[in-house]
Design a protein around this motif. Structure first.
Motif, PDB file in Angstrom:
ATOM      1  N   ALA A  35       1.900  11.803 -14.287  1.00  0.00           N
ATOM      2  CA  ALA A  35       1.570  13.048 -13.291  1.00  0.00           C
ATOM      3  C   ALA A  35       2.378  12.736 -12.025  1.00  0.00           C
ATOM      4  O   ALA A  35       2.986  13.843 -11.522  1.00  0.00           O
ATOM      5  CB  ALA A  35       0.110  13.207 -13.252  1.00  0.00           C
ATOM      6  N   ALA A  36       2.271  11.665 -11.711  1.00  0.00           N
ATOM      7  CA  ALA A  36       2.967  11.249 -10.165  1.00  0.00           C
ATOM      8  C   ALA A  36       4.576  11.423 -10.356  1.00  0.00           C
ATOM      9  O   ALA A  36       5.157  11.889  -9.528  1.00  0.00           O
ATOM     10  CB  ALA A  36       2.472   9.780  -9.775  1.00  0.00           C
ATOM     11  N   ALA A  37       5.122  11.112 -11.461  1.00  0.00           N
ATOM     12  CA  ALA A  37       6.557  11.073 -11.688  1.00  0.00           C
ATOM     13  C   ALA A  37       6.854  12.734 -11.911  1.00  0.00           C
ATOM     14  O   ALA A  37       7.817  13.148 -11.234  1.00  0.00           O
ATOM     15  CB  ALA A  37       6.895  10.479 -12.841  1.00  0.00           C
ATOM     16  N   GLN A  38       6.115  13.297 -12.538  1.00  0.00           N
ATOM     17  CA  GLN A  38       6.511  14.797 -12.636  1.00  0.00           C
ATOM     18  C   GLN A  38       6.182  15.590 -11.345  1.00  0.00           C
ATOM     19  O   GLN A  38       7.083  16.479 -10.993  1.00  0.00           O
ATOM     20  CB  GLN A  38       5.376  15.454 -13.652  1.00  0.00           C
ATOM     21  CG  GLN A  38       5.524  16.847 -14.060  1.00  0.00           C
ATOM     22  CD  GLN A  38       5.000  17.648 -15.264  1.00  0.00           C
ATOM     23  OE1 GLN A  38       5.589  17.621 -16.277  1.00  0.00           O
ATOM     24  NE2 GLN A  38       3.638  17.935 -15.154  1.00  0.00           N
ATOM     25  N   HIS A  39       5.374  15.104 -10.710  1.00  0.00           N
ATOM     26  CA  HIS A  39       5.088  15.786  -9.170  1.00  0.00           C
ATOM     27  C   HIS A  39       6.244  15.609  -8.542  1.00  0.00           C
ATOM     28  O   HIS A  39       6.581  16.485  -8.059  1.00  0.00           O
ATOM     29  CB  HIS A  39       3.878  15.478  -8.748  1.00  0.00           C
ATOM     30  CG  HIS A  39       3.458  15.857  -7.331  1.00  0.00           C
ATOM     31  ND1 HIS A  39       3.236  17.378  -7.009  1.00  0.00           N
ATOM     32  CD2 HIS A  39       3.573  15.599  -5.911  1.00  0.00           C
ATOM     33  CE1 HIS A  39       2.960  17.419  -5.737  1.00  0.00           C
ATOM     34  NE2 HIS A  39       3.333  16.304  -5.130  1.00  0.00           N
ATOM     35  N   LEU A  40       6.738  14.388  -8.417  1.00  0.00           N
ATOM     36  CA  LEU A  40       7.966  14.257  -7.767  1.00  0.00           C
ATOM     37  C   LEU A  40       9.163  15.020  -8.324  1.00  0.00           C
ATOM     38  O   LEU A  40       9.672  15.420  -7.464  1.00  0.00           O
ATOM     39  CB  LEU A  40       8.448  12.758  -7.868  1.00  0.00           C
ATOM     40  CG  LEU A  40       9.533  12.348  -7.103  1.00  0.00           C
ATOM     41  CD1 LEU A  40       9.490  12.419  -5.848  1.00  0.00           C
ATOM     42  CD2 LEU A  40       9.902  10.582  -7.493  1.00  0.00           C
ATOM     43  N   ALA A  41       9.143  14.973  -9.555  1.00  0.00           N
ATOM     44  CA  ALA A  41      10.235  16.035 -10.142  1.00  0.00           C
ATOM     45  C   ALA A  41      10.276  17.060  -9.833  1.00  0.00           C
ATOM     46  O   ALA A  41      11.281  17.948  -9.462  1.00  0.00           O
ATOM     47  CB  ALA A  41      10.429  15.891 -11.672  1.00  0.00           C
ATOM     48  N   CYS A  44      11.584  17.651  -6.237  1.00  0.00           N
ATOM     49  CA  CYS A  44      12.995  17.591  -6.549  1.00  0.00           C
ATOM     50  C   CYS A  44      13.505  18.881  -6.722  1.00  0.00           C
ATOM     51  O   CYS A  44      14.533  19.248  -5.980  1.00  0.00           O
ATOM     52  CB  CYS A  44      13.469  16.246  -7.241  1.00  0.00           C
ATOM     53  SG  CYS A  44      15.226  15.991  -7.183  1.00  0.00           S
ATOM     54  N   ALA A  45      13.186  19.431  -7.783  1.00  0.00           N
ATOM     55  CA  ALA A  45      13.573  20.744  -8.088  1.00  0.00           C
ATOM     56  C   ALA A  45      13.646  21.815  -7.060  1.00  0.00           C
ATOM     57  O   ALA A  45      14.670  22.689  -6.488  1.00  0.00           O
ATOM     58  CB  ALA A  45      13.080  21.413  -9.133  1.00  0.00           C
ATOM     59  N   GLN A  46      12.375  21.739  -6.349  1.00  0.00           N
ATOM     60  CA  GLN A  46      12.139  22.662  -5.252  1.00  0.00           C
ATOM     61  C   GLN A  46      13.042  22.385  -4.153  1.00  0.00           C
ATOM     62  O   GLN A  46      13.893  23.413  -3.646  1.00  0.00           O
ATOM     63  CB  GLN A  46      10.725  22.593  -4.785  1.00  0.00           C
ATOM     64  CG  GLN A  46       9.560  23.064  -5.842  1.00  0.00           C
ATOM     65  CD  GLN A  46       8.345  22.827  -5.153  1.00  0.00           C
ATOM     66  OE1 GLN A  46       8.062  22.056  -4.608  1.00  0.00           O
ATOM     67  NE2 GLN A  46       7.246  23.690  -5.927  1.00  0.00           N
ATOM     68  N   LEU A  69      16.433  11.506  -4.538  1.00  0.00           N
ATOM     69  CA  LEU A  69      15.126  10.907  -5.464  1.00  0.00           C
ATOM     70  C   LEU A  69      15.373   9.241  -4.961  1.00  0.00           C
ATOM     71  O   LEU A  69      14.147   8.689  -4.744  1.00  0.00           O
ATOM     72  CB  LEU A  69      15.790  10.686  -6.836  1.00  0.00           C
ATOM     73  CG  LEU A  69      15.384  12.196  -7.377  1.00  0.00           C
ATOM     74  CD1 LEU A  69      16.178  12.515  -8.860  1.00  0.00           C
ATOM     75  CD2 LEU A  69      13.847  12.327  -7.793  1.00  0.00           C
ATOM     76  N   ALA A  70      16.365   8.827  -4.460  1.00  0.00           N
ATOM     77  CA  ALA A  70      16.388   7.456  -4.094  1.00  0.00           C
ATOM     78  C   ALA A  70      15.607   7.384  -2.708  1.00  0.00           C
ATOM     79  O   ALA A  70      14.879   6.326  -2.628  1.00  0.00           O
ATOM     80  CB  ALA A  70      18.034   6.993  -3.823  1.00  0.00           C
TER      81      ALA A  70
END
Length: 276
Positions: A35-41, A44-46, A69-70
């Motif tokens: 879920a944390a990885a998806q929240h970051l994704a 990033c899209a936004q 992302l880095a």
């Protein structure tokens, strides 16, 4: 068929010595990691969408995504960011995997765009895709409404169709056909209706490959032998976590979403809803 054999990979003799079983419900700790990885994704899209401008190239935008992302701690990828503009969103004339990579194609007025990227955060992989229009694109609104309905209906379809991926594939196909839309995931060798995601750190081989930046080989290992792609031939147990990615073609363009779907023996739900 190879697809049918791979869909039962968890039952192969000795396979558990190579990679942990994937047809299982992730633990609460694992779900928090995904879920944390998806929240970051999603973030990033936004942020990536804010960088859009007429004339920007796919390559420039993909480089910006990698840099962002880095800055958020991402060191490895399931696959690096892809960006597609206009007719490239339909994958026409793509003859090798290299064609998926960002190019010098520029974003034009009244164009469609797709971001597709899969960061690994603290060992948890998330494959995420987002599409939109720059200006007004004929046919976009109706295609978008179908895509939104797929997002709404897919979790219920999974359970009502007996947790069978091949039946889900067919149901999505019927929905697209009913609205005269093509399924890019059906015709392209470089797209699937979905695939499993995994905790990279749980596999020594995957972890070693990720450290060396071998994204292509890692993706083969994860999606092919141990990952299981969601195709018309998948007959195995769907229990687990999937990246679902319907890809709809219309009037020379295409749009898609890709999000994580949690499938348990009692139902299916999008991870962002399960983690809410």
């Amino acid at each position: 068929m190879v697809g049918r054999l791979l869909s039962h990979v968890d039952h192969w003799p000795g396979w558990s010595r190579i990679t942990p079983p994937l047809a299982r419900v992730p633990s609460p700790e694992e779900l928090r990691g995904f879920a944390a990885a998806q929240h970051l994704a999603v973030r990033c899209a936004q942020e990536t969408e804010k960088q859009l401008r007429t004339g920007i190239t796919e390559r420039e935008l993909a480089a910006w995504m990698r840099k962002w992302l880095a800055s958020q701690g991402v060191e490895h990828y399931f696959h690096r960011p892809f960006v597609w503009f206009g007719p490239r969103t339909q994958f026409r004339h793509f003859t090798s995997r290299l064609d998926l990579r960002a190019t010098s194609q520029t974003l034009a007025e009244n164009d469609v765009y797709i971001f597709d990227f899969a960061p690994v955060l603290n060992g948890y992989a998330c494959d995420f895709s987002y599409a939109g229009q720059w200006g007004t694109v004929p046919g976009y609104a109706s295609a978008r409404s179908v895509l939104d309905r797929l997002y709404r209906d897919i979790p219920q379809w999974v359970s009502s169709l007996g947790y069978r991926a091949d039946r889900l594939w067919q149901r999505v196909h019927e929905e697209l056909s009913a609205h005269s839309l093509s399924g890019v995931h059906e015709t392209s060798a470089y797209s699937f209706l979905g695939h499993r995601v995994h905790h990279v750190a749980s596999s020594p081989l995957a972890r070693a490959l990720a450290r060396r930046g071998a994204q292509t080989l890692l993706e083969f290992v994860a999606r092919g032998a141990s990952g299981q792609t969601l195709s018309r031939h998948h007959e195995g147990n769907m229990t687990g976590l999937w990246a679902i990615e319907p890809h709809l073609g219309f009037d020379g363009h295409a749009i898609k979403f890709e999000e994580l779907l949690l499938v348990t023996p009692t139902g299916a739900t999008w991870l962002r809803d399960a983690a809410a």
